[in-house]
Design an enzyme around this catalytic site. Structure first.
Site, PDB file in Angstrom:
ATOM      1  N   HIS A  85      -7.679  -6.764  -9.734  1.00  0.00           N
ATOM      2  CA  HIS A  85      -8.364  -6.421  -8.559  1.00  0.00           C
ATOM      3  C   HIS A  85     -10.103  -6.083  -8.888  1.00  0.00           C
ATOM      4  CE1 HIS A  85      -4.750  -3.756  -7.391  1.00  0.00           C
ATOM      5  NE2 HIS A  85      -4.845  -5.095  -6.530  1.00  0.00           N
TER       6      HIS A  85
ATOM      7  N   LYS B 210       3.110   9.937   4.619  1.00  0.00           N
ATOM      8  CA  LYS B 210       4.409   9.343   4.188  1.00  0.00           C
ATOM      9  C   LYS B 210       4.035   9.521   2.547  1.00  0.00           C
ATOM     10  CE  LYS B 210       5.171   5.535   7.177  1.00  0.00           C
ATOM     11  NZ  LYS B 210       4.674   4.205   7.419  1.00  0.00           N
TER      12      LYS B 210
ATOM     13  N   ARG C 174      -1.939 -14.844  -6.300  1.00  0.00           N
ATOM     14  CA  ARG C 174      -1.679 -15.143  -7.703  1.00  0.00           C
ATOM     15  C   ARG C 174      -0.582 -16.139  -7.808  1.00  0.00           C
ATOM     16  NH1 ARG C 174       0.130  -8.723  -8.464  1.00  0.00           N
ATOM     17  NH2 ARG C 174       0.431  -9.474  -6.181  1.00  0.00           N
TER      18      ARG C 174
ATOM     19  N   SER D  17       0.223  -4.007  -9.694  1.00  0.00           N
ATOM     20  CA  SER D  17       0.429  -2.685  -9.863  1.00  0.00           C
ATOM     21  C   SER D  17       1.766  -2.228  -9.956  1.00  0.00           C
ATOM     22  CB  SER D  17      -0.285  -2.154  -8.454  1.00  0.00           C
ATOM     23  OG  SER D  17      -1.464  -2.396  -8.325  1.00  0.00           O
TER      24      SER D  17
HETATM   25  P1  ADP Z   1      -0.926  -4.703  -1.174  1.00  0.00           P
HETATM   26  O1  ADP Z   1      -0.115  -3.265  -1.420  1.00  0.00           O
HETATM   27  O2  ADP Z   1      -1.531  -4.785   0.117  1.00  0.00           O
HETATM   28  O3  ADP Z   1      -0.082  -5.709  -1.653  1.00  0.00           O
HETATM   29  P2  ADP Z   1      -2.308  -4.275  -3.859  1.00  0.00           P
HETATM   30  O4  ADP Z   1      -3.245  -3.054  -4.054  1.00  0.00           O
HETATM   31  O5  ADP Z   1      -1.154  -4.785  -4.453  1.00  0.00           O
HETATM   32  O6  ADP Z   1      -2.233  -4.499  -2.162  1.00  0.00           O
HETATM   33  O7  ADP Z   1      -3.425  -5.662  -3.803  1.00  0.00           O
HETATM   34  C1  ADP Z   1      -4.572  -5.778  -3.123  1.00  0.00           C
HETATM   35  C2  ADP Z   1      -4.897  -7.262  -3.213  1.00  0.00           C
HETATM   36  O8  ADP Z   1      -5.160  -7.654  -4.435  1.00  0.00           O
HETATM   37  C3  ADP Z   1      -3.762  -8.243  -2.919  1.00  0.00           C
HETATM   38  O9  ADP Z   1      -4.393  -9.416  -2.038  1.00  0.00           O
HETATM   39  C4  ADP Z   1      -3.040  -8.778  -4.088  1.00  0.00           C
HETATM   40  O10 ADP Z   1      -2.776 -10.015  -3.622  1.00  0.00           O
HETATM   41  C5  ADP Z   1      -4.387  -9.022  -4.933  1.00  0.00           C
HETATM   42  N1  ADP Z   1      -3.997  -8.733  -6.138  1.00  0.00           N
HETATM   43  C6  ADP Z   1      -3.189  -7.834  -6.914  1.00  0.00           C
HETATM   44  N2  ADP Z   1      -2.952  -8.007  -8.269  1.00  0.00           N
HETATM   45  C7  ADP Z   1      -3.964  -9.117  -8.475  1.00  0.00           C
HETATM   46  C8  ADP Z   1      -4.409 -10.035  -9.732  1.00  0.00           C
HETATM   47  N3  ADP Z   1      -3.753  -9.643 -10.965  1.00  0.00           N
HETATM   48  N4  ADP Z   1      -5.031 -10.935  -9.547  1.00  0.00           N
HETATM   49  C9  ADP Z   1      -5.843 -11.200  -8.436  1.00  0.00           C
HETATM   50  N5  ADP Z   1      -5.534 -10.763  -7.137  1.00  0.00           N
HETATM   51  C10 ADP Z   1      -4.573  -9.489  -7.289  1.00  0.00           C
END
Ligand code: ADP
Length: 153
Positions: free
Chosen positions: A19, A43, A93, A131
């Site tokens: 991120h 929630k 990704r 995550s």
């Molecule tokens: P959500 O719950 O909406 O999926 P996340 O917090 O998991 O949100 O992720 C937010 C954004 O960051 C999403 O667009 C996701 O694809 C991107 N993202 C998550 N991990 C990575 C990573 N390792 N590299 C690049 N982008 C990422």
């Protein structure tokens, strides 16, 4: 010229090095990025405490006034319009991300008055970070220091 403001929406449970990379690279395109943590108080479906996460992300980016951190509980498009943001920033990704992102980008375009979603392809060194995997590793006492850009107990 009008400021280019982007919202980077997500759960950020937790915020990862992947991120952080998207935000830093996004700043080559946008004047300001608001990291927006979608969270519904009722929630409460989170692993890491939302207030703790906000504090850690703010502290990480404290020296860059172009980066903001907010929690929101409404449509992402509504939140974006309120903040005069005409762009959403998302990371991609793999094809699984693409399938999902494709649909929500179209919905957001419709809901947010031509809100554009801008995608950055993940840097290869962070492509394996998610995550959900971090939560699992943490739950079983594994070391997450290399995956998250700050210390988490
Ligand atoms: P959500 O719950 O909406 O999926 P996340 O917090 O998991 O949100 O992720 C937010 C954004 O960051 C999403 O667009 C996701 O694809 C991107 N993202 C998550 N991990 C990575 C990573 N390792 N590299 C690049 N982008 C990422």
């Amino acid at each position: 010229m009008k400021e280019r403001i982007a919202i980077f929406p997500g759960s950020f449970d937790p915020y990862t090095k992947g991120h952080e990379d998207i935000v830093r690279r996004g700043l080559k395109i946008f004047d300001k990025i608001i990291i927006a943590i979608g969270y519904n108080v009722h929630k409460r479906q989170r692993y890491f405490d939302v207030d703790m996460m906000v504090e850690k992300i703010r502290h990480l980016h404290k020296d860059d006034p172009r980066i903001g951190v907010e929690v929101y509980n409404e449509l992402t498009a509504t939140f974006a319009v309120k903040h005069q943001a005409r762009y959403l920033l998302r990371g991609l990704r793999n094809t699984t991300d693409f399938e999902y992102e494709n649909t929500i980008a179209q919905v957001n375009m419709h809901l947010g008055n031509d809100l554009e979603t801008v995608f950055l392809i993940t840097s290869p060194k962070y492509a394996h970070i998610s995550s959900s995997v971090i939560r699992e590793v943490h739950q079983y006492g594994g070391d997450i220091a290399n995956l998250v850009p700050f210390e988490i107990d």
